[in-house]
Design a protein around this motif. Structure first.
Motif, mmCIF file in Angstrom:
data_model
loop_
_atom_site.group_PDB
_atom_site.id
_atom_site.type_symbol
_atom_site.label_atom_id
_atom_site.label_comp_id
_atom_site.label_asym_id
_atom_site.label_seq_id
_atom_site.Cartn_x
_atom_site.Cartn_y
_atom_site.Cartn_z
ATOM 1 N N GLN A 48 0.701 -1.225 -0.047
ATOM 2 C CA GLN A 48 0.092 0.093 0.022
ATOM 3 C C GLN A 48 0.858 1.426 0.169
ATOM 4 O OE1 GLN A 48 -2.307 -0.710 3.553
ATOM 5 N NE2 GLN A 48 -4.041 -1.831 2.150
ATOM 6 N N ILE A 49 2.031 1.257 0.700
ATOM 7 C CA ILE A 49 2.745 2.335 0.723
ATOM 8 C C ILE A 49 3.493 2.570 -0.747
ATOM 9 C CG2 ILE A 49 4.961 3.271 1.840
ATOM 10 C CD1 ILE A 49 4.256 1.818 4.402
ATOM 11 N N GLN A 50 4.156 1.519 -1.242
ATOM 12 C CA GLN A 50 4.474 1.653 -2.408
ATOM 13 C C GLN A 50 3.573 2.368 -3.484
ATOM 14 O OE1 GLN A 50 6.249 -2.041 -4.062
ATOM 15 N NE2 GLN A 50 7.415 -0.929 -5.587
ATOM 16 N N THR A 51 2.441 1.766 -3.513
ATOM 17 C CA THR A 51 1.467 2.325 -4.412
ATOM 18 C C THR A 51 1.042 3.630 -4.437
ATOM 19 O OG1 THR A 51 0.353 -0.100 -4.477
ATOM 20 C CG2 THR A 51 -0.940 1.826 -5.342
ATOM 21 N N ALA A 52 0.911 4.172 -2.982
ATOM 22 C CA ALA A 52 0.814 5.460 -2.732
ATOM 23 C C ALA A 52 2.090 6.413 -3.144
ATOM 24 C CB ALA A 52 0.550 5.634 -1.247
ATOM 25 N N MET A 53 3.203 5.992 -3.101
ATOM 26 C CA MET A 53 4.360 6.530 -3.436
ATOM 27 C C MET A 53 4.611 6.591 -4.939
ATOM 28 S SD MET A 53 8.447 5.379 -2.694
ATOM 29 C CE MET A 53 8.275 4.015 -4.016
ATOM 30 N N LEU A 54 4.322 5.465 -5.675
ATOM 31 C CA LEU A 54 4.351 5.866 -6.918
ATOM 32 C C LEU A 54 3.243 6.623 -7.521
ATOM 33 C CD1 LEU A 54 4.865 1.951 -8.006
ATOM 34 C CD2 LEU A 54 6.643 3.926 -8.084
ATOM 35 N N ILE A 55 2.113 6.861 -7.018
ATOM 36 C CA ILE A 55 1.284 7.718 -7.327
ATOM 37 C C ILE A 55 1.669 9.317 -7.269
ATOM 38 C CG2 ILE A 55 -1.108 8.753 -7.249
ATOM 39 C CD1 ILE A 55 -2.075 5.571 -6.681
ATOM 40 N N ALA A 56 2.023 9.333 -5.995
ATOM 41 C CA ALA A 56 2.692 10.640 -5.742
ATOM 42 C C ALA A 56 3.975 11.262 -6.670
ATOM 43 C CB ALA A 56 3.004 10.826 -4.258
ATOM 44 N N CYS A 57 4.704 10.061 -6.713
ATOM 45 C CA CYS A 57 5.765 10.335 -7.541
ATOM 46 C C CYS A 57 5.464 10.852 -9.181
ATOM 47 C CB CYS A 57 6.994 9.414 -7.439
ATOM 48 S SG CYS A 57 7.804 9.252 -6.020
ATOM 49 N N ALA A 58 4.496 9.993 -9.486
ATOM 50 C CA ALA A 58 3.878 10.510 -11.217
ATOM 51 C C ALA A 58 3.456 11.766 -10.824
ATOM 52 C CB ALA A 58 2.876 9.332 -11.310
ATOM 53 N N LEU A 59 2.643 12.221 -9.980
ATOM 54 C CA LEU A 59 1.943 13.627 -9.784
ATOM 55 C C LEU A 59 3.026 14.712 -9.886
ATOM 56 C CD1 LEU A 59 -1.085 12.855 -7.482
ATOM 57 C CD2 LEU A 59 -0.926 13.281 -10.037
ATOM 58 N N ILE A 60 4.253 14.631 -9.099
ATOM 59 C CA ILE A 60 5.105 15.293 -9.103
ATOM 60 C C ILE A 60 5.992 15.589 -10.276
ATOM 61 C CG2 ILE A 60 7.299 15.898 -7.937
ATOM 62 C CD1 ILE A 60 6.341 14.928 -5.197
ATOM 63 N N GLU A 61 6.298 14.344 -10.858
ATOM 64 C CA GLU A 61 6.699 14.460 -12.448
ATOM 65 C C GLU A 61 5.936 15.212 -13.244
ATOM 66 O OE1 GLU A 61 9.823 13.290 -13.791
ATOM 67 O OE2 GLU A 61 10.458 12.710 -11.556
ATOM 68 N N GLY A 62 4.716 14.921 -13.114
ATOM 69 C CA GLY A 62 3.674 15.703 -14.284
ATOM 70 C C GLY A 62 3.942 17.244 -14.014
ATOM 71 N N ILE A 63 3.810 17.380 -12.824
ATOM 72 C CA ILE A 63 3.924 18.899 -12.526
ATOM 73 C C ILE A 63 5.404 19.494 -12.671
ATOM 74 C CG2 ILE A 63 4.065 20.704 -10.581
ATOM 75 C CD1 ILE A 63 1.889 18.878 -8.987
ATOM 76 N N GLY A 64 6.451 19.019 -12.478
ATOM 77 C CA GLY A 64 7.928 19.270 -13.123
ATOM 78 C C GLY A 64 7.732 19.344 -14.563
ATOM 79 N N LEU A 65 7.480 18.368 -15.374
ATOM 80 C CA LEU A 65 7.428 18.537 -16.814
ATOM 81 C C LEU A 65 6.323 19.790 -17.088
ATOM 82 C CD1 LEU A 65 8.313 17.318 -19.188
ATOM 83 C CD2 LEU A 65 6.167 16.016 -19.339
ATOM 84 N N PHE A 66 5.307 19.956 -16.581
ATOM 85 C CA PHE A 66 4.439 21.129 -17.057
ATOM 86 C C PHE A 66 5.221 22.306 -16.613
ATOM 87 C CE2 PHE A 66 1.192 24.275 -15.994
ATOM 88 C CZ PHE A 66 0.427 24.060 -17.078
#
Length: 75
Positions: free
Chosen positions: A46-64
């Motif tokens: 569960q922790i890993q899933t939440a971590m991956l979702i949060a990292c993907a959102l941060i990467e999206g914001i960074g790319l934007f």
């Protein structure tokens, strides 16, 4: 220095700042996730899933943010 050069310099600094901030955010998330998994190994999935979702959102914001910096410099 002409205005175009200053625009490109500002875009480079802005893109670097966005990348630096995204890296810090992902590092903090990964550190906290490892601490959580070390304390509760049974919740690792569960922790890993939440971590991956949060990292993907941060990467999206960074790319934007980087795209916005480049688009504003070219304008």
């Amino acid at each position: 220095m002409d205005a175009i050069g200053i625009g490109y310099l500002a875009a480079g600094i802005g893109a670097g700042a966005v990348t630096f901030g995204a890296g810090l955010g992902i590092g903090k998330i990964a550190s906290s996730a490892m601490d959580g998994i070390a304390r509760q190994p049974e919740a690792g999935g569960q922790i890993q899933t939440a971590m991956l979702i949060a990292c993907a959102l941060i990467e999206g914001i960074g790319l934007f943010g980087e795209v916005i910096c480049v688009l504003l410099a070219v304008k």
